[in-house]
Design a protein around this motif. Structure first.
Motif, short mmCIF file in Angstrom:
data_model
loop_
_atom_site.label_atom_id
_atom_site.label_comp_id
_atom_site.label_asym_id
_atom_site.label_seq_id
_atom_site.Cartn_x
_atom_site.Cartn_y
_atom_site.Cartn_z
N GLY A 120 0.80 -1.21 0.00
CA GLY A 120 0.00 0.00 0.00
C GLY A 120 0.84 1.26 0.00
O GLY A 120 2.00 1.28 0.40
N GLY A 121 0.19 2.33 -0.47
CA GLY A 121 0.83 3.64 -0.46
C GLY A 121 2.09 3.69 -1.30
O GLY A 121 2.98 4.50 -1.04
N LEU A 122 2.20 2.85 -2.33
CA LEU A 122 3.37 2.84 -3.21
C LEU A 122 4.67 2.82 -2.41
O LEU A 122 5.55 3.65 -2.59
CB LEU A 122 3.34 4.04 -4.16
N VAL A 141 3.89 2.51 3.09
CA VAL A 141 3.45 1.75 4.27
C VAL A 141 4.59 0.87 4.79
O VAL A 141 4.86 0.81 5.99
CB VAL A 141 2.22 0.90 3.91
N SER A 186 4.71 12.56 -2.35
CA SER A 186 3.62 12.42 -1.39
C SER A 186 4.06 12.97 -0.04
O SER A 186 5.05 12.50 0.54
CB SER A 186 3.23 10.94 -1.26
N GLU A 207 2.60 12.68 2.82
CA GLU A 207 2.41 11.74 3.92
C GLU A 207 3.48 10.66 3.95
O GLU A 207 3.70 10.04 4.98
CB GLU A 207 1.03 11.06 3.82
N ARG A 255 6.49 10.04 4.65
CA ARG A 255 7.53 10.84 5.30
C ARG A 255 8.87 10.13 5.36
O ARG A 255 9.89 10.75 5.62
CB ARG A 255 7.08 11.17 6.74
N THR A 308 -3.77 6.21 -1.54
CA THR A 308 -2.85 6.77 -2.52
C THR A 308 -3.41 6.59 -3.92
O THR A 308 -3.76 5.47 -4.30
CB THR A 308 -1.48 6.08 -2.43
N SER A 341 -1.93 11.49 -2.25
CA SER A 341 -2.85 10.83 -1.32
C SER A 341 -4.15 11.60 -1.24
O SER A 341 -4.18 12.82 -1.38
CB SER A 341 -2.20 10.72 0.05
N THR A 348 -6.57 11.33 3.39
CA THR A 348 -5.78 10.58 4.37
C THR A 348 -5.58 11.39 5.64
O THR A 348 -5.09 10.86 6.63
CB THR A 348 -4.41 10.18 3.80
N PHE A 349 -5.92 12.67 5.63
CA PHE A 349 -5.84 13.52 6.80
C PHE A 349 -4.49 13.42 7.50
O PHE A 349 -4.40 13.38 8.71
CB PHE A 349 -6.97 13.18 7.79
N GLY A 350 -3.43 13.32 6.68
CA GLY A 350 -2.09 13.25 7.24
C GLY A 350 -1.78 11.95 7.96
O GLY A 350 -0.74 11.83 8.59
N MET A 360 -0.54 8.28 8.10
CA MET A 360 0.22 7.35 7.29
C MET A 360 -0.56 6.05 7.08
O MET A 360 -0.48 5.42 6.04
CB MET A 360 1.54 7.07 7.98
N LEU A 395 -2.69 5.64 3.99
CA LEU A 395 -2.09 5.70 2.65
C LEU A 395 -2.47 4.48 1.81
O LEU A 395 -2.59 4.57 0.60
CB LEU A 395 -0.57 5.77 2.75
#
Lengths: 324, 502
Positions: free
Chosen positions: A71-73, A76, A105, A107, A109, B184, B191, B194-196, B198, B201
């Motif tokens: 997920g999330g490329l 995650v 992205s 998010e 981080r 994502t 994204s 997602t409201f920040g 993680m 995502l």
């Protein structure tokens, strides 16, 4: 009886004069190898192959198991590793998306440098393929057709930060031609779109293309590689075909959680180096037509900076907003 | 002739004692994995993969495939007994299956699920054996516009899944579509909603929402009604537990529908068993003379989706084995297994490895018989669960739900989401919003949006691509027709009234 005796002797020897490595760190329980795809994805398959090799070639004192954090490329899986700060028994298998996703992205981080880079393992070349009955015999034919019908031809691929699209951006910039890029979540759908005649071209891994070429369904126009691959001796590289764009490799390597001691870094670095020297690994990368891309931790950190700088420039050029 | 000799060779392979044993191990594990919510076939197959390196490839593929189709048998168990879907393909089974159990017909529901699975699963294998190459070619003619049209047709079924109010059903479907857009974005890698966080995502897992809204919502709503002393009726004796002759007759069309819809949708690389089960349920309801009783415990409402998700496995193996293209999570890991064993899956896989292919086909016939024999005797056993008093049953449902969700992701965040969706399910029940359209919107949302955006990228932004391609045009017209059915009914009622008055 013999076996047990041998083991006792070994244990005794180990107690008296431990080999150089045993002085430092060793994993204490089953090692988790974290990947960013579900079971069956590209990284997952490589990770499972590595787990088998580690056992067969006795590279670890413990077993290794694959942990899927899809997920999330990639974000995650990277975040999961960051949470495992200091964990001696977890490592991850990163790919290019782990490096690229944080660029676009907010998010996502966790960059590679927020974790502990260990080693680069392979570079995967790619080929540019069309359906066997397509009118293009060379890549220049395709570019000509794209020039005549701007935006009409289509390429299937992954997300807009994927290697497929980066290659397209570079080629569009250098030739002035323009064609559409259509994202599909899975490799299977990308191939299905090409074979069904719904798109005109795709960037595909050589091994994947191999079977479709053998069956007469696909034709390869050019290779995205510095040198011609052994399996495609008659297909020119992009540079040989007259398209002098930087070769964008798909990179895969090993990363560890942040905050692990130096001897752990050295252990995993040594594990990765020994892995890439085994006959099983040599056979695996030859079978899959990967290139040996081993780099140690220090080289990998340097590669990361160069790679992301170049990627950031390419993405900006393509009008993609970067956040890091 | 070629097929007959192939099949004969296949049975020779599949009937070897070792391969029979692995077939049984596979279908047995599959049943267990299917019954337990959460842990699905892809994860199970991945875990067993290291073991298969020491096996001969025929035995290994027979076992892994057994897990794949075996899980489809077990998946309905918790759907029917507890309203906890065991797999995403068994979500639809909750609608009528759980209601049947509430009426004391859990045994019939479990029995028909096994029988429908057997019939459609076998038809799926016949399809794989007889028409794999032409079906693969047909599947390739499907691209984004066709997928969009197919999913629009699926979404139009909302009208059929609606309770008293179409407006409420459409609102619920919209919420489902919205939940599907969290995560994502594939196209831009950015994204959304997602409201920040993680954790968001990767989007919100379908099964978390389904278990929350169905199972937790049900438990919360029932706790209010103080039925703590009232046990659910469970008839005694095996004969009264299994489906009756009348049940089987009612399901005649459902068997055919589930078999065909499941196989065709399964053969599409962008299909999947969740969509197959929803579509066959919708089709069943659309043609049924007792349409208005669906959702209250109609046996066809269990047979159609349970058949479809079994026939889907035969279909999904078509692109995998004839083209090397995986369509779902489970076929992706089967593809990986073939690669790791040293095969080259692709268009030449079957011609290069006829013994393996035919061995697998033959083993699937045998495996389906094993599954029927394995599952029917389990029916009375499982039906006993409902004899538990609610102060045991409800905590059990709660526990199954928590374990199911946690075993999928291993994340506490998902457990919090589960609680949230449990509350949503409870509120929806209180306010009389149907939950099925929400689940349908969520199941189709991501794929539908993707297909529409891909289509528009192909056509440079022109919507005409959706109607200029024949398959897509036909399916979109059908979707429009389904949406208009309630209007016809209302128009007709108005006309009759006007006639009477006139």
């Amino acid at each position: 009886m013999n076996v047990r005796y041998g083991a006792l002797v070994l244990a005794a020897l180990a107690g008296v004069s431990p080999p150089a490595l045993a002085q430092g760190f060793k994993p204490t329980r089953t090692v988790d190898l974290v990947v960013h795809t579900g079971p069956g994805g590209g990284s997952d398959v490589l990770a499972r192959a590595i787990a088998v090799m580690a056992e067969k070639e006795k590279l670890l004192p413990v077993r290794m198991q694959v942990v899927n954090k899809p997920g999330g490329l990639g974000a995650v899986a990277a975040a999961y590793l960051a949470e495992k700060r200091g964990d001696p028994n977890t490592i991850g298998l990163f790919t290019g998306v782990w490096l690229q996703t944080p660029l676009v992205s907010a998010e996502a981080r966790i960059t590679l440098l927020d974790l502990t880079p260990i080693a680069r393992l392979v570079l995967e070349p790619a080929v540019i393929a069309v359906k066997a009955d397509a009118p293009y015999k060379t890549f220049a034919d395709f570019i000509d057709a794209a020039n005549k019908n701007p935006g009409q031809l289509k390429q299937s691929g992954g997300s807009n930060t994927s290697r497929d699209n980066v290659v397209r951006q570079l080629l569009q910039k250098s030739t002035g031609a323009r064609w559409a890029f259509i994202s599909f979540p899975g490799g299977g759908e990308r191939i299905a779109a090409l074979l069904g005649g719904h798109v005109d071209i795709m960037v595909i891994e050589p091994e994947e293309a191999g079977e479709h070429i053998r069956a007469g369904n696909m034709r390869v126009l050019a290779q995205i590689s510095e040198h011609r691959l052994p399996a495609f001796p008659n297909v020119p590289t992009l540079k040989e075909a007259g398209f002098d764009v930087p070769v964008v490799p798909q990179v895969r390597g090993v990363v560890a959680p942040p905050g692990i001691p130096k001897e752990n870094v050295e252990f995993w670095e040594d594990f990765s180096r020994r892995l890439t020297r085994t006959p099983s690994w040599r056979k695996y990368i030859a079978d899959n037509q990967f290139e040996d891309g081993y780099q140690n931790a220090a080289e990998l950190a340097k590669f990361y900076v160069e790679f992301t700088d170049r990627m950031r420039a390419i993405l900006k050029d393509a009008g993609v907003k970067t956040v890091r | 002739m070629e097929i007959l000799s192939g099949l004969a060779n296949g049975f020779a392979v599949a009937l070897e004692p070792a391969n029979l044993f692995w077939c049984f191990v596979g279908v047995f594990l599959g049943t267990v994995v299917g019954v337990l919510p959460g842990l699905g076939p892809p994860a199970t197959i991945a875990m067993l993969l290291p073991l298969t390196f020491h096996m001969n490839p025929a035995g290994a593929i027979i076992m892994l495939a057994g897990i794949y189709y075996g899980a489809k048998y077990g998946g309905s168990t918790t759907s029917i007994l507890m309203n906890v879907p065991g797999e995403s393909a068994s979500v639809v089974t909750c609608l009528d299956g759980y209601q049947m159990a509430r009426k004391g017909r859990a045994g019939a529901a479990l029995g028909i699920a096994a029988i429908a699975s057997f019939v459609a699963g076998t038809v799926g294998v016949v399809g794989l054996m007889l028409v794999a190459p032409p079906i693969a070619k047909f599947a390739l003619s499907f691209s984004s516009p066709e997928y969009f049209a197919l999913m629009s047709l699926g979404l139009a079924l909302v009208v059929l899944l609606a309770g008293r109010s179409i407006v409420k059903a459409l609102l619920a479907a919209l919420v489902g579509l919205w939940i599907a857009s969290v995560g994502t974005d594939l196209f831009s890698a950015t994204s959304r909603f997602t409201f920040g966080q993680m954790e968001l995502l990767s989007g919100i897992d379908f099964i978390v929402v389904a278990i929350g809204v169905f199972a937790l919502g049900e438990v919360l709503a029932n706790m209010e009604t103080h039925e703590d002393t009232q046990l659910l009726p469970v008839p005694k004796g095996l004969k009264n537990l299994l489906p009756t002759w009348q049940d089987l007759k009612d399901c005649r069309f459902a068997f055919a529908n589930g078999s065909v819809v499941g196989f065709l949708v399964g053969a599409l690389p962008g299909g999947g068993s969740t969509i197959a089960s929803f579509l066959s349920y919708g089709l069943e309801k659309a043609v049924s003379p007792r349409r208005d009783q669906f959702g209250t415990g109609v046996i066809e409402g269990v047979a159609a989706p349970e058949g479809a998700n079994n026939s889907e496995t035969g279909g999904a193996l078509v692109p995998l084995l004839t083209l090397g293209i995986p369509g779902s999570g489970t076929t992706a890991i089967l593809l990986a297994a073939l690669v790791l064993w040293g095969f080259k899956p692709g268009p030449l896989f079957i011609p290069d490895n006829p013994a393996l292919f035919w061995g697998l086909v033959a083993s699937m016939y045998i495996g389906n018989v094993m599954l029927l024999v394995l599952n029917l005797p389990l029916v009375p056993l499982f039906a006993q669960v409902l004899r538990l008093p609610v102060y045991v049953l409800y905590p059990l449902i709660l526990g199954m739900s928590l374990v199911g969700v946690y075993s999928v992701s291993g994340s506490l965040f998902d457990l919090a989401l589960l609680a949230l969706f449990g509350l949503l399910g409870y509120l929806m029940r209180k306010l009389d919003y149907p939950s099925a359209p929400l689940i349908l919107g969520l199941a189709l949302g991501a794929g539908m949006e993707r297909a529409l955006r891909q289509s528009l990228m192909m056509s440079e932004g022109s919507l005409s691509i959706l109607v200029s391609r024949p398959i897509s045009a036909v399916m979109l017209s059908l979707a429009a027709l389904v949406l208009l059915i309630p209007l016809f009914g209302r128009f007709n009622a108005w006309r009759l009234r006007a006639l009477e008055q006139g």
